[in-house]
Motif scaffolding. Structure first.
Motif, PDB file in Angstrom:
ATOM      1  N   TRP A  99      29.780  36.239  28.588  1.00 33.87           N
ATOM      2  CA  TRP A  99      30.348  35.513  29.723  1.00 33.87           C
ATOM      3  C   TRP A  99      31.652  36.103  30.254  1.00 33.87           C
ATOM      4  N   SER A 100      32.505  36.661  29.405  1.00 35.17           N
ATOM      5  CA  SER A 100      33.761  37.242  29.910  1.00 35.17           C
ATOM      6  C   SER A 100      33.524  38.579  30.596  1.00 35.17           C
ATOM      7  N   HIS A 101      32.748  39.458  29.942  1.00 32.96           N
ATOM      8  CA  HIS A 101      32.576  40.813  30.456  1.00 32.96           C
ATOM      9  C   HIS A 101      31.216  41.070  31.101  1.00 32.96           C
ATOM     10  N   LYS A 102      30.276  40.151  30.939  1.00 31.88           N
ATOM     11  CA  LYS A 102      28.941  40.327  31.517  1.00 31.88           C
ATOM     12  C   LYS A 102      28.371  41.700  31.151  1.00 31.88           C
ATOM     13  N   SER A 103      28.553  42.083  29.885  1.00 31.64           N
ATOM     14  CA  SER A 103      28.116  43.403  29.431  1.00 31.64           C
ATOM     15  C   SER A 103      26.615  43.449  29.139  1.00 31.64           C
ATOM     16  N   MET A 126      34.754  26.976  27.218  1.00 31.52           N
ATOM     17  CA  MET A 126      34.294  28.287  27.641  1.00 31.52           C
ATOM     18  C   MET A 126      35.031  28.751  28.898  1.00 31.52           C
ATOM     19  N   TYR A 127      35.257  27.840  29.825  1.00 25.62           N
ATOM     20  CA  TYR A 127      35.944  28.194  31.065  1.00 25.62           C
ATOM     21  C   TYR A 127      37.344  28.716  30.757  1.00 25.62           C
ATOM     22  N   ASP A 128      38.096  27.998  29.941  1.00 21.88           N
ATOM     23  CA  ASP A 128      39.463  28.411  29.603  1.00 21.88           C
ATOM     24  C   ASP A 128      39.459  29.730  28.842  1.00 21.88           C
ATOM     25  N   TRP A 129      38.507  29.877  27.923  1.00 21.78           N
ATOM     26  CA  TRP A 129      38.437  31.098  27.114  1.00 21.78           C
ATOM     27  C   TRP A 129      38.189  32.311  28.007  1.00 21.78           C
ATOM     28  N   ARG A 134      39.843  37.241  30.865  1.00 19.52           N
ATOM     29  CA  ARG A 134      39.795  38.100  32.050  1.00 19.52           C
ATOM     30  C   ARG A 134      41.193  38.412  32.561  1.00 19.52           C
ATOM     31  N   VAL A 135      42.080  37.426  32.503  1.00 18.23           N
ATOM     32  CA  VAL A 135      43.469  37.661  32.896  1.00 18.23           C
ATOM     33  C   VAL A 135      44.114  38.661  31.938  1.00 18.23           C
ATOM     34  N   HIS A 136      43.824  38.536  30.662  1.00 15.51           N
ATOM     35  CA  HIS A 136      44.364  39.455  29.658  1.00 15.51           C
ATOM     36  C   HIS A 136      43.971  40.896  29.968  1.00 15.51           C
ATOM     37  N   HIS A 137      42.726  41.129  30.305  1.00 13.15           N
ATOM     38  CA  HIS A 137      42.277  42.490  30.591  1.00 13.15           C
ATOM     39  C   HIS A 137      42.841  43.012  31.905  1.00 13.15           C
ATOM     40  N   LYS A 138      42.902  42.174  32.904  1.00 16.78           N
ATOM     41  CA  LYS A 138      43.361  42.620  34.225  1.00 16.78           C
ATOM     42  C   LYS A 138      44.852  42.904  34.246  1.00 16.78           C
ATOM     43  N   PHE A 139      45.622  42.147  33.462  1.00 18.43           N
ATOM     44  CA  PHE A 139      47.077  42.302  33.469  1.00 18.43           C
ATOM     45  C   PHE A 139      47.619  42.545  32.059  1.00 18.43           C
ATOM     46  N   SER A 140      46.901  43.335  31.297  1.00 17.65           N
ATOM     47  CA  SER A 140      47.254  43.578  29.898  1.00 17.65           C
ATOM     48  C   SER A 140      48.664  44.144  29.749  1.00 17.65           C
ATOM     49  N   GLU A 141      49.393  43.588  28.769  1.00 21.97           N
ATOM     50  CA  GLU A 141      50.730  44.059  28.405  1.00 21.97           C
ATOM     51  C   GLU A 141      51.775  43.818  29.496  1.00 21.97           C
ATOM     52  N   THR A 142      51.562  42.793  30.311  1.00 20.81           N
ATOM     53  CA  THR A 142      52.536  42.367  31.306  1.00 20.81           C
ATOM     54  C   THR A 142      52.797  40.878  31.113  1.00 20.81           C
ATOM     55  N   ASP A 143      53.708  40.318  31.889  1.00 23.72           N
ATOM     56  CA  ASP A 143      53.997  38.890  31.778  1.00 23.72           C
ATOM     57  C   ASP A 143      52.791  38.037  32.145  1.00 23.72           C
ATOM     58  N   ALA A 144      51.852  38.603  32.897  1.00 28.03           N
ATOM     59  CA  ALA A 144      50.656  37.854  33.289  1.00 28.03           C
ATOM     60  C   ALA A 144      49.597  37.835  32.188  1.00 28.03           C
ATOM     61  N   ASP A 145      49.817  38.578  31.130  1.00 26.55           N
ATOM     62  CA  ASP A 145      48.914  38.598  29.975  1.00 26.55           C
ATOM     63  C   ASP A 145      49.224  37.368  29.113  1.00 26.55           C
ATOM     64  N   TYR A 170      49.963  32.009  35.421  1.00 32.36           N
ATOM     65  CA  TYR A 170      49.392  31.077  36.394  1.00 32.36           C
ATOM     66  C   TYR A 170      49.215  31.756  37.756  1.00 32.36           C
ATOM     67  N   GLU A 171      50.239  32.511  38.154  1.00 30.58           N
ATOM     68  CA  GLU A 171      50.206  33.128  39.479  1.00 30.58           C
ATOM     69  C   GLU A 171      49.134  34.205  39.580  1.00 30.58           C
ATOM     70  N   LYS A 172      49.142  35.143  38.645  1.00 27.23           N
ATOM     71  CA  LYS A 172      48.163  36.236  38.673  1.00 27.23           C
ATOM     72  C   LYS A 172      46.770  35.740  38.290  1.00 27.23           C
ATOM     73  N   GLY A 173      46.731  34.659  37.529  1.00 26.40           N
ATOM     74  CA  GLY A 173      45.433  34.115  37.134  1.00 26.40           C
ATOM     75  C   GLY A 173      44.609  33.638  38.317  1.00 26.40           C
ATOM     76  N   LYS A 174      45.284  33.291  39.400  1.00 24.20           N
ATOM     77  CA  LYS A 174      44.584  32.836  40.604  1.00 24.20           C
ATOM     78  C   LYS A 174      43.766  33.952  41.242  1.00 24.20           C
ATOM     79  N   THR A 175      44.084  35.195  40.906  1.00 22.05           N
ATOM     80  CA  THR A 175      43.375  36.333  41.504  1.00 22.05           C
ATOM     81  C   THR A 175      42.115  36.710  40.731  1.00 22.05           C
TER      82      THR A 175
END
Length: 342
Positions: A99-103, A126-129, A134-145, A170-175
């Motif tokens: 569900w996260s990566h659709k691999s 599942m939704y929160d997880w 997805r936010v972790h991967h998109k903004f890894s190692e930043t404040d949005a992680d 919260y802000e970057k998660g909207k994207t």
């Protein structure tokens, strides 16, 4: 005043600087206009209910293990191990790789099984997880992680669950696109009835089965399932966010924190090959090569594929993996073209 206490100093050693009783300062990282990393401090509200519950269940797990271990039977030990593995597979094969990566894709019966196993793990919805991952991967190692490893081991392991998220999350998660999860009827049902499903599947059913089926002790069943097994499973999952982002080699991209960690791979059913995973997040194996012994999740997905329950399994070509390792890796990559899963 709190910062001068023993616990205050412990928190500081993990990169957390306590302010008031309701918030503390964390190291915050941002990129300035010149592209350089800038470190500052950011206040975040503590969630005392989470802090107390996490501390209590870990403390009680240690106490119960030391106190009641002589009363543990082999049947209860195996039951705890079995439910722990099932819950782990729901996280790794379901929440993460499906569900996260659709691999890969899964037929409805396999989806239901994975969702049941995920609920058995007793984690977030599942939704929160999926959103957090997805936010972790998109903004890894930043404040949005959500669990930014640059804030230290403790924060990335469990500290991030003890406070409100950084405003950037919260802000970057909207994207992050979550439309596929929102439109999935099975996941919509799970989200609507998540609390009762979690209580029943993660705690009630696994606890009452041993006493009702083979006459195990109610007390020991509760301790094994609801306390010790639960704590072990949580920490196995958290170790991917912490240890697998700190310790290990980086054969596919030496510029990022995620690393190849065999110990995490073993305890997380194959999620410890994290440098590879962050470079190729869409690979259903979440690893380059190796034996099933360090990647049980891949074994289950391959088995499901043979049974016609999983299909469209995505993975990069050997040439792409080789080229990536040569260009971006730390030089520790070795070609094992002859090694197959077995």
């Amino acid at each position: 005043m709190f910062e001068k206490t023993l616990f205050g100093r412990i928190f500081q050693n993990f990169g957390l600087h306590l302010g008031t009783r309701d918030d503390f300062l964390v190291d915050s990282y941002s990129i300035d206009k010149d592209g350089d990393e800038k470190k500052s401090e950011q206040k975040q509200e503590l969630i005392w209910v989470n802090i107390a519950s996490i501390f209590f269940i870990h403390a009680y797990a240690v106490y119960a293990t030391l106190t009641y271990f002589p009363e543990l039977t082999w049947s209860l030990f195996l039951w705890g191990w079995f439910t722990c593995v099932l819950g782990g597979l729901g996280v790794t094969g379901g929440a993460h790789r499906l569900w996260s990566h659709k691999s890969y894709k899964a037929k409805l019966p396999f989806q239901i099984l994975l969702l049941f196993c995920f609920t058995l793990s007793g984690q977030n919805s599942m939704y929160d997880w999926v959103r957090d991952h997805r936010v972790h991967h998109k903004f890894s190692e930043t404040d949005a992680d959500p669990h930014n490893v640059k804030r230290g081991f403790f924060f990335s392991h469990v500290g991030w669950l003890m406070m409100r998220k950084h405003p950037e999350v919260y802000e970057k998660g909207k994207t992050v696109d979550m439309s596929d999860i929102e439109k999935d009827p099975l996941l919509a049902f799970h989200r609507k009835y998540f609390i009762p499903l979690k209580i029943i599947i993660a705690f009630v059913l696994p606890t009452i089965i041993p006493p009702l089926v083979w006459g195990a002790s109610w007390k020991m069943s509760f301790i094994v399932v609801c306390v010790v097994k639960y704590v072990i499973l949580l920490n196995c999952t958290w170790s991917v966010n912490s240890a697998a982002h700190i310790w290990g080699n980086r054969p596919f991209d030496k510029t990022i924190k995620p690393a190849e960690n065999i110990l995490v791979a073993i305890c997380s059913l194959g999620e410890g090959w994290h440098n590879y995973h962050h470079v190729f997040p869409w690979d259903y194996k979440a690893a380059e090569i190796g034996a099933y012994s360090t990647n049980w999740t891949t074994f289950i997905i391959d088995l499901a594929a043979k049974l016609g329950q999983a299909y469209d399994l995505k993975h990069p070509s050997e040439d792409l993996v080789l080229e990536t390792a040569k260009k971006r890796g730390d030089g520790t990559w070795l070609c094992h073209a002859e090694v197959k899963y077995e």
